[in-house]
Design a protein around this motif. Structure first.
Motif, PDB file in Angstrom:
ATOM      1  N   UNK A 192       0.839  -1.200   0.000  1.00 36.38           N
ATOM      2  CA  UNK A 192       0.000   0.000   0.000  1.00 36.38           C
ATOM      3  C   UNK A 192       0.873   1.248   0.000  1.00 36.38           C
ATOM      4  N   UNK A 193       0.386   2.296  -0.664  1.00 32.70           N
ATOM      5  CA  UNK A 193       1.116   3.560  -0.727  1.00 32.70           C
ATOM      6  C   UNK A 193       0.964   4.299   0.597  1.00 32.70           C
ATOM      7  N   UNK A 194       2.095   4.641   1.227  1.00 33.15           N
ATOM      8  CA  UNK A 194       2.055   5.376   2.489  1.00 33.15           C
ATOM      9  C   UNK A 194       2.741   6.735   2.377  1.00 33.15           C
ATOM     10  N   UNK A 195       3.462   6.972   1.280  1.00 34.16           N
ATOM     11  CA  UNK A 195       4.110   8.260   1.066  1.00 34.16           C
ATOM     12  C   UNK A 195       4.075   8.571  -0.427  1.00 34.16           C
ATOM     13  N   UNK A 196       3.288   9.553  -0.806  1.00 36.05           N
ATOM     14  CA  UNK A 196       3.090   9.885  -2.219  1.00 36.05           C
ATOM     15  C   UNK A 196       4.407  10.315  -2.879  1.00 36.05           C
ATOM     16  N   UNK A 197       5.109  11.268  -2.276  1.00 37.94           N
ATOM     17  CA  UNK A 197       6.306  11.842  -2.900  1.00 37.94           C
ATOM     18  C   UNK A 197       7.409  10.807  -3.084  1.00 37.94           C
ATOM     19  N   UNK A 198       7.627   9.966  -2.081  1.00 38.27           N
ATOM     20  CA  UNK A 198       8.660   8.926  -2.204  1.00 38.27           C
ATOM     21  C   UNK A 198       8.300   7.929  -3.294  1.00 38.27           C
ATOM     22  N   UNK A 199       7.024   7.570  -3.380  1.00 36.43           N
ATOM     23  CA  UNK A 199       6.586   6.631  -4.420  1.00 36.43           C
ATOM     24  C   UNK A 199       6.762   7.238  -5.804  1.00 36.43           C
ATOM     25  N   UNK A 200       6.435   8.519  -5.942  1.00 41.39           N
ATOM     26  CA  UNK A 200       6.620   9.216  -7.220  1.00 41.39           C
ATOM     27  C   UNK A 200       8.088   9.178  -7.634  1.00 41.39           C
ATOM     28  N   UNK A 201       8.982   9.419  -6.681  1.00 40.58           N
ATOM     29  CA  UNK A 201      10.425   9.397  -6.975  1.00 40.58           C
ATOM     30  C   UNK A 201      10.858   8.012  -7.455  1.00 40.58           C
ATOM     31  N   UNK A 202      10.357   6.954  -6.809  1.00 39.86           N
ATOM     32  CA  UNK A 202      10.711   5.581  -7.208  1.00 39.86           C
ATOM     33  C   UNK A 202      10.203   5.267  -8.607  1.00 39.86           C
ATOM     34  N   UNK A 203       8.967   5.685  -8.900  1.00 40.93           N
ATOM     35  CA  UNK A 203       8.400   5.449 -10.233  1.00 40.93           C
ATOM     36  C   UNK A 203       9.229   6.167 -11.289  1.00 40.93           C
ATOM     37  N   UNK A 204       9.558   7.411 -11.020  1.00 41.83           N
ATOM     38  CA  UNK A 204      10.324   8.204 -11.983  1.00 41.83           C
ATOM     39  C   UNK A 204      11.690   7.570 -12.230  1.00 41.83           C
ATOM     40  N   UNK A 205      12.327   7.058 -11.169  1.00 38.90           N
ATOM     41  CA  UNK A 205      13.645   6.421 -11.309  1.00 38.90           C
ATOM     42  C   UNK A 205      13.564   5.180 -12.184  1.00 38.90           C
ATOM     43  N   UNK A 206      12.546   4.352 -11.952  1.00 39.94           N
ATOM     44  CA  UNK A 206      12.389   3.125 -12.732  1.00 39.94           C
ATOM     45  C   UNK A 206      12.100   3.439 -14.200  1.00 39.94           C
ATOM     46  N   UNK A 207      11.234   4.412 -14.446  1.00 40.76           N
ATOM     47  CA  UNK A 207      10.878   4.778 -15.822  1.00 40.76           C
ATOM     48  C   UNK A 207      12.073   5.395 -16.543  1.00 40.76           C
ATOM     49  N   UNK A 208      12.814   6.270 -15.850  1.00 40.93           N
ATOM     50  CA  UNK A 208      14.009   6.874 -16.458  1.00 40.93           C
ATOM     51  C   UNK A 208      15.027   5.804 -16.844  1.00 40.93           C
ATOM     52  N   UNK A 209      15.177   4.807 -15.987  1.00 41.49           N
ATOM     53  CA  UNK A 209      16.095   3.696 -16.269  1.00 41.49           C
ATOM     54  C   UNK A 209      15.677   2.959 -17.534  1.00 41.49           C
ATOM     55  N   UNK A 210      14.384   2.667 -17.646  1.00 42.44           N
ATOM     56  CA  UNK A 210      13.879   1.965 -18.835  1.00 42.44           C
ATOM     57  C   UNK A 210      14.033   2.818 -20.093  1.00 42.44           C
ATOM     58  N   UNK A 211      13.771   4.120 -19.959  1.00 40.99           N
ATOM     59  CA  UNK A 211      13.890   5.016 -21.113  1.00 40.99           C
ATOM     60  C   UNK A 211      15.324   5.075 -21.633  1.00 40.99           C
ATOM     61  N   UNK A 212      16.282   5.153 -20.699  1.00 40.58           N
ATOM     62  CA  UNK A 212      17.691   5.206 -21.115  1.00 40.58           C
ATOM     63  C   UNK A 212      18.117   3.925 -21.813  1.00 40.58           C
ATOM     64  N   UNK A 213      17.559   2.797 -21.405  1.00 37.26           N
ATOM     65  CA  UNK A 213      17.933   1.519 -22.002  1.00 37.26           C
ATOM     66  C   UNK A 213      17.504   1.442 -23.466  1.00 37.26           C
ATOM     67  N   UNK A 214      16.346   2.020 -23.773  1.00 40.20           N
ATOM     68  CA  UNK A 214      15.765   1.868 -25.104  1.00 40.20           C
ATOM     69  C   UNK A 214      15.912   3.133 -25.944  1.00 40.20           C
ATOM     70  N   UNK A 215      16.042   4.292 -25.295  1.00 42.23           N
ATOM     71  CA  UNK A 215      16.167   5.532 -26.039  1.00 42.23           C
ATOM     72  C   UNK A 215      14.850   6.084 -26.528  1.00 42.23           C
ATOM     73  N   UNK A 216      13.780   5.862 -25.746  1.00 40.57           N
ATOM     74  CA  UNK A 216      12.474   6.428 -26.094  1.00 40.57           C
ATOM     75  C   UNK A 216      11.923   7.144 -24.870  1.00 40.57           C
ATOM     76  N   UNK A 217      10.921   7.993 -25.106  1.00 42.66           N
ATOM     77  CA  UNK A 217      10.267   8.691 -24.011  1.00 42.66           C
ATOM     78  C   UNK A 217       8.930   8.026 -23.717  1.00 42.66           C
ATOM     79  N   UNK A 218       8.744   7.591 -22.497  1.00 45.56           N
ATOM     80  CA  UNK A 218       7.500   6.939 -22.093  1.00 45.56           C
ATOM     81  C   UNK A 218       6.519   8.002 -21.616  1.00 45.56           C
ATOM     82  N   UNK A 219       5.318   7.990 -22.167  1.00 51.12           N
ATOM     83  CA  UNK A 219       4.306   8.956 -21.740  1.00 51.12           C
ATOM     84  C   UNK A 219       3.093   8.291 -21.100  1.00 51.12           C
ATOM     85  N   UNK A 220       2.841   7.018 -21.435  1.00 46.72           N
ATOM     86  CA  UNK A 220       1.701   6.300 -20.867  1.00 46.72           C
ATOM     87  C   UNK A 220       2.098   4.905 -20.435  1.00 46.72           C
ATOM     88  N   UNK A 221       1.469   4.424 -19.365  1.00 47.78           N
ATOM     89  CA  UNK A 221       1.785   3.105 -18.836  1.00 47.78           C
ATOM     90  C   UNK A 221       0.502   2.391 -18.426  1.00 47.78           C
TER      91      UNK A 221
END
Length: 415
Positions: A46-75
């Motif tokens: 369960x989500x208990x901290x919005x800002x920390x969860x947002x940071x984790x999501x952004x980190x994971x998405x940025x990692x995936x984007x760098x691997x493929x070289x595309x910009x993710x806009x929808x998931x």
């Protein structure tokens, strides 16, 4: 459907947030990018901290984007938890075409009819899973498109969840500057990937043992018939190691991953390691057998709770037995302990895709395969009539509308 489209799944777990990019080429799925980040702000699923969860999501998405070289806009976002409930429903419509041939519009209308159910104000429909269609009373139809009839019916399972949990989940994704293309029940998506058609038909229990929670999904006669979540997982094993070895949780987690074994009989006495004791600068030596003596009782308890919950649900004697997935089942010896406690056939499901051959990726890859399969089943006539934007923005010169985006409006009904 175009020959080359992108689907992105987001699995927000207690220990990790994983973004997985799948490319559909002529109907075949290739996993082309994986991003992972330590999960902050999540406790027991369960989500208990919005800002920390947002940071984790952004980190994971940025990692995936760098691997493929595309910009993710929808998931497509996986959802789970003990607030999820299943409810049977029935929809009926008259076939609209003059020639009485059943088309996409009729299927859409009958699904919408099935969604008309009484719900408490605090609950919301996540999706609708058709179990079977009926045409003029004829049962057992999986796809009625093209058939001739006057009356079209559907027997469906309505998946509902708590509005609070749903809205918090969508909020953290949107705050991470992503658009939610659809919410996917992870246990259903994982079942599409991990279970064979025969296993779902004869009756099989899919168990996803994560870090903070264990999700049980029962499949019978080809459909998801029950789901439940137990608030126990791999974190409890780490806590036990921390207490047993008098060390910090971070060190205990590393020791579990490197030396952990769920069965004492499979552990090695000559496999030794040193641990920095909490509150001192003194290291103490332990063997893998010492560690297994701490882990095995907790693993046995997890499987006993699973067995008890399945019994409570009323599905103790299904022919297909148990299929295990999730990050915790990677621990050596888990299969042996599971077979001993559950007393039936048990296997571990692993995605058969390069780069994600690990049980912890089953739900994320399952979301991609589920979206792809559902869109394929909808056929080309559907792709002509739906909506607007792209799911993933490639470079500006290659940007083009993908079927994933056009599919999103329908996906709230089909999981």
């Amino acid at each position: 459907m175009s020959n080359n489209d992108i689907i992105v799944s987001l699995d927000i777990g207690t220990s990790k947030v994983r973004a997985i990019i799948g490319e559909v080429v002529n109907g075949t799925i290739n996993i082309i990018g994986v991003g992972s980040a330590e999960s902050e702000g999540i406790r027991k699923g369960a989500i208990v901290d919005i800002d920390q969860t947002v940071h984790s999501i952004r980190s994971a998405v940025d990692h995936a984007e760098r691997m493929v070289g595309i910009q993710i806009s929808e998931v497509y976002v996986g959802i789970s938890g003990n607030h999820i409930a299943l409810q049977s429903s029935h929809g009926v419509v008259a076939v609209s075409n003059e020639d009485r041939e059943i088309g996409e519009e009729d299927i859409d209308r009958v699904i919408q009819a099935a969604r008309v159910i009484a719900l408490p104000p605090e609950r919301e429909i996540i999706g609708v899973v058709p179990k079977q269609y009926l045409v003029d009373g004829q049962e057992g139809i999986n796809d009625p498109r093209g058939m001739i009839g006057v009356r079209l019916e559907v027997e469906a399972t309505i998946i509902t969840g708590a509005k609070t949990g749903i809205h918090n989940l969508t909020r953290v994704v949107e705050k991470a500057e992503l658009k939610v293309a659809g919410l996917i029940l992870m246990s259903h998506a994982a079942g599409q990937l991990a279970l064979s058609k025969d296993e779902k038909s004869v009756g099989t229990i899919l168990v996803d043992i994560g870090a903070g929670a264990t999700t049980i999904a029962v499949f019978d006669q080809g459909n998801l018939v029950a789901t439940s979540t137990i608030q126990i997982g791999g974190e409890y094993i780490t806590n036990d190691i921390s207490i047993g070895l008098h060390t910090q949780l971070e060190i205990a987690e590393k020791i579990k991953l490197k030396y952990g074994c769920a069965a004492v009989e499979d552990s090695a006495a000559d496999q030794v390691f040193k641990v920095m004791r909490m509150g001192s600068n003194v290291e103490k030596e332990f063997s893998q057998v010492d560690l297994a003596n701490i882990i095995e009782p907790r693993v046995e308890e997890i499987f006993q709770l699973i067995r008890g919950e399945v019994h409570r649900l009323g599905y103790s004697h299904l022919v297909g037995g148990y299929v295990l997935t999730g990050g915790t089942v990677c621990l050596p010896g888990m299969l042996a302990v599971g077979q001993a406690v559950l007393g039936t056939s048990v296997r571990i499901a692993v995605p058969d895709f390069i780069g994600v051959r690990d049980p912890s990726y089953t739900s994320g890859v399952g979301i991609i395969t589920s979206v792809s399969k559902s869109m394929k089943n909808r056929g080309p006539s559907f792709t002509k009539k739906a909506a607007t934007k792209t799911a993933v923005k490639k470079s500006s010169e290659n940007q083009k509308p993908g079927w994933v985006e056009r599919f999103k409006n329908f996906f709230s009904e089909f999981i």
